[in-house]
Design a protein around this motif. Structure first.
Motif, PDB file in Angstrom:
ATOM      1  N   GLY A 161       0.803  -1.213   0.000  1.00 44.11           N
ATOM      2  CA  GLY A 161       0.000   0.000   0.000  1.00 44.11           C
ATOM      3  C   GLY A 161       0.836   1.262   0.000  1.00 44.11           C
ATOM      4  N   ILE A 162       1.999   1.229  -0.662  1.00 42.74           N
ATOM      5  CA  ILE A 162       2.913   2.365  -0.706  1.00 42.74           C
ATOM      6  C   ILE A 162       2.879   2.973  -2.103  1.00 42.74           C
ATOM      7  CG2 ILE A 162       5.318   3.086  -0.453  1.00 42.74           C
ATOM      8  CD1 ILE A 162       5.725   0.745   1.427  1.00 42.74           C
ATOM      9  N   SER A 163       3.012   4.276  -2.171  1.00 38.94           N
ATOM     10  CA  SER A 163       3.034   4.964  -3.454  1.00 38.94           C
ATOM     11  C   SER A 163       4.221   4.496  -4.296  1.00 38.94           C
ATOM     12  CB  SER A 163       3.127   6.472  -3.234  1.00 38.94           C
ATOM     13  OG  SER A 163       3.386   7.148  -4.450  1.00 38.94           O
ATOM     14  N   PRO A 164       4.036   4.291  -5.599  1.00 40.72           N
ATOM     15  CA  PRO A 164       5.146   3.840  -6.451  1.00 40.72           C
ATOM     16  C   PRO A 164       6.331   4.792  -6.461  1.00 40.72           C
ATOM     17  CG  PRO A 164       3.042   3.593  -7.582  1.00 40.72           C
ATOM     18  CD  PRO A 164       2.768   4.380  -6.338  1.00 40.72           C
ATOM     19  N   GLU A 165       6.096   6.080  -6.161  1.00 44.55           N
ATOM     20  CA  GLU A 165       7.190   7.052  -6.178  1.00 44.55           C
ATOM     21  C   GLU A 165       7.965   7.103  -4.859  1.00 44.55           C
ATOM     22  OE1 GLU A 165       4.028   7.862  -6.982  1.00 44.55           O
ATOM     23  OE2 GLU A 165       4.288   7.728  -9.178  1.00 44.55           O
ATOM     24  N   SER A 166       7.489   6.418  -3.840  1.00 43.90           N
ATOM     25  CA  SER A 166       8.124   6.501  -2.523  1.00 43.90           C
ATOM     26  C   SER A 166       9.481   5.803  -2.527  1.00 43.90           C
ATOM     27  CB  SER A 166       7.230   5.857  -1.459  1.00 43.90           C
ATOM     28  OG  SER A 166       5.980   6.517  -1.377  1.00 43.90           O
ATOM     29  N   PRO A 167      10.516   6.440  -1.964  1.00 47.39           N
ATOM     30  CA  PRO A 167      11.810   5.759  -1.804  1.00 47.39           C
ATOM     31  C   PRO A 167      11.721   4.740  -0.669  1.00 47.39           C
ATOM     32  CG  PRO A 167      11.897   7.949  -0.829  1.00 47.39           C
ATOM     33  CD  PRO A 167      10.557   7.842  -1.487  1.00 47.39           C
ATOM     34  N   VAL A 168      12.206   3.557  -0.904  1.00 40.70           N
ATOM     35  CA  VAL A 168      12.080   2.483   0.083  1.00 40.70           C
ATOM     36  C   VAL A 168      13.400   1.738   0.209  1.00 40.70           C
ATOM     37  CG1 VAL A 168       9.602   2.159  -0.336  1.00 40.70           C
ATOM     38  CG2 VAL A 168      11.268   0.836  -1.662  1.00 40.70           C
ATOM     39  N   TYR A 169      13.478   0.917   1.238  1.00 43.40           N
ATOM     40  CA  TYR A 169      14.601   0.003   1.414  1.00 43.40           C
ATOM     41  C   TYR A 169      14.044  -1.369   1.771  1.00 43.40           C
ATOM     42  CZ  TYR A 169      13.970  -0.079   6.474  1.00 43.40           C
ATOM     43  OH  TYR A 169      13.460  -0.275   7.728  1.00 43.40           O
ATOM     44  N   LEU A 170      14.769  -2.408   1.398  1.00 42.11           N
ATOM     45  CA  LEU A 170      14.451  -3.774   1.781  1.00 42.11           C
ATOM     46  C   LEU A 170      15.722  -4.424   2.301  1.00 42.11           C
ATOM     47  CD1 LEU A 170      12.619  -3.249  -1.048  1.00 42.11           C
ATOM     48  CD2 LEU A 170      11.780  -5.487  -0.377  1.00 42.11           C
ATOM     49  N   SER A 171      15.613  -5.053   3.452  1.00 43.39           N
ATOM     50  CA  SER A 171      16.738  -5.754   4.054  1.00 43.39           C
ATOM     51  C   SER A 171      16.488  -7.248   3.962  1.00 43.39           C
ATOM     52  CB  SER A 171      16.896  -5.327   5.517  1.00 43.39           C
ATOM     53  OG  SER A 171      17.857  -6.129   6.178  1.00 43.39           O
ATOM     54  N   LEU A 172      17.458  -7.986   3.406  1.00 37.79           N
ATOM     55  CA  LEU A 172      17.323  -9.427   3.232  1.00 37.79           C
ATOM     56  C   LEU A 172      18.131 -10.168   4.286  1.00 37.79           C
ATOM     57  CD1 LEU A 172      17.589  -9.843  -0.651  1.00 37.79           C
ATOM     58  CD2 LEU A 172      15.637  -9.129   0.740  1.00 37.79           C
ATOM     59  N   ARG A 173      17.644 -11.337   4.657  1.00 38.76           N
ATOM     60  CA  ARG A 173      18.377 -12.220   5.560  1.00 38.76           C
ATOM     61  C   ARG A 173      19.501 -12.921   4.806  1.00 38.76           C
ATOM     62  NH1 ARG A 173      14.916 -15.162   9.578  1.00 38.76           N
ATOM     63  NH2 ARG A 173      15.790 -16.991   8.577  1.00 38.76           N
ATOM     64  N   LEU A 174      20.336 -13.637   5.559  1.00 40.48           N
ATOM     65  CA  LEU A 174      21.385 -14.433   4.908  1.00 40.48           C
ATOM     66  C   LEU A 174      20.791 -15.473   3.976  1.00 40.48           C
ATOM     67  CD1 LEU A 174      24.280 -15.381   7.389  1.00 40.48           C
ATOM     68  CD2 LEU A 174      24.470 -14.307   5.143  1.00 40.48           C
ATOM     69  N   ASP A 175      19.608 -15.970   4.300  1.00 41.96           N
ATOM     70  CA  ASP A 175      18.981 -16.972   3.439  1.00 41.96           C
ATOM     71  C   ASP A 175      18.254 -16.341   2.259  1.00 41.96           C
ATOM     72  OD1 ASP A 175      16.725 -15.902   4.624  1.00 41.96           O
ATOM     73  OD2 ASP A 175      16.330 -17.635   5.898  1.00 41.96           O
ATOM     74  N   GLY A 176      18.342 -15.027   2.112  1.00 42.13           N
ATOM     75  CA  GLY A 176      17.766 -14.363   0.951  1.00 42.13           C
ATOM     76  C   GLY A 176      16.339 -13.910   1.110  1.00 42.13           C
ATOM     77  N   ARG A 177      15.732 -14.158   2.251  1.00 41.17           N
ATOM     78  CA  ARG A 177      14.340 -13.779   2.445  1.00 41.17           C
ATOM     79  C   ARG A 177      14.260 -12.388   3.066  1.00 41.17           C
ATOM     80  NH1 ARG A 177      11.650 -18.936   5.295  1.00 41.17           N
ATOM     81  NH2 ARG A 177       9.758 -18.030   4.426  1.00 41.17           N
ATOM     82  N   VAL A 178      13.176 -11.685   2.776  1.00 40.76           N
ATOM     83  CA  VAL A 178      13.014 -10.317   3.249  1.00 40.76           C
ATOM     84  C   VAL A 178      12.783 -10.312   4.756  1.00 40.76           C
ATOM     85  CG1 VAL A 178      11.650  -8.208   3.053  1.00 40.76           C
ATOM     86  CG2 VAL A 178      12.066  -9.607   1.016  1.00 40.76           C
ATOM     87  N   ARG A 179      13.635  -9.592   5.496  1.00 38.95           N
ATOM     88  CA  ARG A 179      13.516  -9.507   6.948  1.00 38.95           C
ATOM     89  C   ARG A 179      12.977  -8.152   7.400  1.00 38.95           C
ATOM     90  NH1 ARG A 179      17.059  -6.445   9.647  1.00 38.95           N
ATOM     91  NH2 ARG A 179      16.639  -7.559  11.592  1.00 38.95           N
ATOM     92  N   GLY A 180      13.110  -7.149   6.570  1.00 37.39           N
ATOM     93  CA  GLY A 180      12.658  -5.822   6.957  1.00 37.39           C
ATOM     94  C   GLY A 180      12.526  -4.929   5.749  1.00 37.39           C
ATOM     95  N   SER A 181      11.637  -3.952   5.830  1.00 30.75           N
ATOM     96  CA  SER A 181      11.458  -2.991   4.751  1.00 30.75           C
ATOM     97  C   SER A 181      10.805  -1.751   5.323  1.00 30.75           C
ATOM     98  CB  SER A 181      10.598  -3.586   3.622  1.00 30.75           C
ATOM     99  OG  SER A 181       9.294  -3.909   4.109  1.00 30.75           O
TER     100      SER A 181
END
Length: 326
Positions: free
Chosen positions: A273-293
């Motif tokens: 539910g975030i605007s497409p223009e919003s700057p974002v970050y995604l943090s991945l775990r060592l196993d490659g799965r998303v842990r935070g955003s």
């Protein structure tokens, strides 16, 4: 559940458990992991003080990841590995629903017969009690089945999105392109997506934490969404040579096939539910799965505080301490 799988991404449809065991054995060895991480480092030659990180745009239908709405067989297998008893639970829920429905049907026919026959009127309270129990049982197990099925569909959707992410490409240097999945067990990626100004500010904010981030296996993937190439300035003076090399290692990756990265990130923003223009970050775990955003700059200080080092005596035991999976 997520930590024990330790990324069944890395294993294919066959011999899942055997491949997973061998992978864990290798990357629990600190020396192996240190060498593996160093192998993806870029050799930087003498360059001007301004280093431009520009994604390479390549049009290729063959490299386009499948849509997350299409659940692949490997995603289904990984779902079974992560939740091995879900199918058994759902089977028993269906069996109990069928049993309760059959009992309710029998009780209903008995109730009708008792109501039409005055001689059997004394049986009505007992029949109503049994019918109520059957209806209650059917309702409870139908709710449990619905909840389990919803959780299953949500997990499949997430795993499918993660599989699409693992197929995206990264450029390590001019001669080497790898997929995100190649860094599983080696690095924790932090994807910074936004305009070039956002990338530059994230670059500056990460400077005090450069060494700590590298010790925790963090590598940054800068993705400029405005079409501009952010120019990352590194201090090339002799006194700052060592820290500059570390800064270059931290920011060495660049997305390849930009349209595919854009499609994947836009889909994640839409789901959140975030605007497409919003700057974002995604943090991945060592196993490659998303842990935070989140929206805005990556919390470099929080990453340093929360993530364990990728080398040392406790590295293997702390691999599952990357945080919960989103």
């Amino acid at each position: 559940m997520a930590s024990m799988a330790q990324f069944c991404y890395i294993i294919g449809p066959s011999n899942l458990r055997q491949k997973y065991s061998s992978f864990r054995f290798c990357f629990q060895n600190p020396v192996y992991r240190k060498n593996a991480l160093s192998n993806i480092s870029t050799r930087f030659h003498a360059k001007p003080s301004s280093v431009s990180v520009s994604p390479t745009i390549v049009c290729s239908a063959a490299n386009k990841p499948s849509s997350s709405s299409q659940v692949s067989s490997s995603a289904k297998i990984r779902s079974e590995v992560l939740s091995p008893f879900r199918s058994v639970r759902m089977f028993f829920y269906l069996a109990f629903i069928a049993s309760g429905s059959l009992g309710g049907l029998i009780a209903t026919t008995q109730l009708i017969a008792s109501l039409t026959n005055p001689a059997r009127s004394s049986e009505v309270p007992d029949i109503l009690t049994g019918l109520g129990i059957d209806i209650g049982a059917v309702s409870i197990f139908a709710f449990l089945y619905f909840r389990e099925n919803t959780a299953k569909n949500a997990q499949l959707t997430r795993l499918s999105r993660e599989e699409s992410l693992s197929n995206l490409k990264l450029r390590v240097n001019q001669n080497k392109i790898i997929s995100v999945s190649s860094l599983r067990g080696i690095a924790r990626l932090v994807i910074c997506s936004g305009p070039a100004s956002f990338i530059l500010e994230s670059f500056k904010l990460s400077e005090p934490f450069t060494e700590s981030l590298l010790e925790r296996g963090v590598l940054v993937v800068p993705f400029a969404t405005d079409g501009n190439s952010p120019s990352l300035d590194f201090d090339e003076s002799e006194d700052m040579k060592e820290i500059t090399e570390k800064r270059k290692r931290l920011w060495q990756l660049a997305p390849v096939y930009v349209s595919e990265w854009t499609e994947w990130l836009d889909e994640q923003k839409k789901l959140a539910g975030i605007s497409p223009e919003s700057p974002v970050y995604l943090s991945l775990r060592l196993d490659g799965r998303v842990r935070g955003s989140g929206v805005g700059y990556p919390p470099w200080n929080a990453l340093v505080a929360q993530l364990p080092p990728v080398k040392g005596l406790w590295s293997g035991l702390l691999d599952g301490m990357d945080g919960r999976v989103l």
